[in-house]
Design an enzyme around this catalytic site. Structure first.
Site, PDB file in Angstrom:
ATOM      1  N   CYS A 171       2.831  -4.655   6.754  1.00 17.83           N
ATOM      2  CA  CYS A 171       2.758  -4.717   5.206  1.00 17.83           C
ATOM      3  C   CYS A 171       4.398  -4.494   4.634  1.00 17.83           C
ATOM      4  O   CYS A 171       4.447  -3.595   5.025  1.00 17.83           O
ATOM      5  CB  CYS A 171       1.504  -3.713   4.724  1.00 17.83           C
ATOM      6  N   HIS A 229       1.302  -1.176   0.404  1.00 20.65           N
ATOM      7  CA  HIS A 229      -0.188  -0.216  -0.215  1.00 20.65           C
ATOM      8  C   HIS A 229       0.913   1.262   0.041  1.00 20.65           C
ATOM      9  O   HIS A 229       2.042   0.822   0.123  1.00 20.65           O
ATOM     10  CB  HIS A 229      -1.269   0.032   0.716  1.00 20.65           C
TER      11      HIS A 229
END
Length: 167
Positions: A143, A132
């Site tokens: 992430c 992201h």
């Protein structure tokens, strides 16, 4: 196309796309081979691209061959290891612990779901591992984050995932 993420200094990494180095952010817990729910670590291994989410009210639809879906305020991701929807895209409201994908910040304005602990799902092995946009904090919760232009370039390419390696 070969895409490899290696750990850098602190909570940064370098994403190598066909040997071209790109700056990336990783989890506050570093890169770990023994990933578990809540450790804020980015897992090692091959993380295939599953699908793309984007905020149509904020960004232009990306060009990609991947499955793509515009987010809505009702989208979430279950991160409750005791719930049968663990590590799955869900609709809100939801009775299990979850993360809202429609966020005030811009992290998920463009977001790729990475294949981690999803085939099969194993309780407490970790959930919601995405590629992201960078958070203001400079680290993720496990992430991988890339600047928007680089993320768009990557998902428009023929890459099928990211190989995450420590060191």
């Amino acid at each position: 196309m070969l895409v490899i993420l290696r750990h850098g200094e602190g909570r940064t990494g370098t994403l190598f796309v066909n040997n071209r180095p790109l700056p990336a952010l990783i989890g506050a817990g570093g890169i770990r081979s023994d990933k578990s729910e809540g450790d804020q670590a980015t897992p090692t291994g091959f993380l295939p691209f599953r699908q793309v989410f984007y905020r149509a009210d904020r960004v232009v639809r990306p060009q990609t061959r991947l499955r793509i879906e515009a987010l809505s305020p009702d989208d979430g991701w279950c991160d409750d290891p005791d719930h049968h929807d663990y590590n799955r895209h869900i609709s809100l409201p939801h009775e299990g612990r979850h993360e809202r994908l429609w966020r005030e910040d811009h992290c998920y304005d463009l977001c790729v779901v990475l294949g981690w602990n999803d085939d099969p799902v194993i309780r407490n092995r970790g959930s919601a591992i995405f590629l992201h946009l960078p958070p203001e904090s400079g680290v993720t919760e496990g992430c991988i984050a890339l600047e928007e232009l680089l993320l768009r370039e990557l998902i428009a390419s023929d890459a099928t995932g990211v190989e995450v390696r420590a060191g």
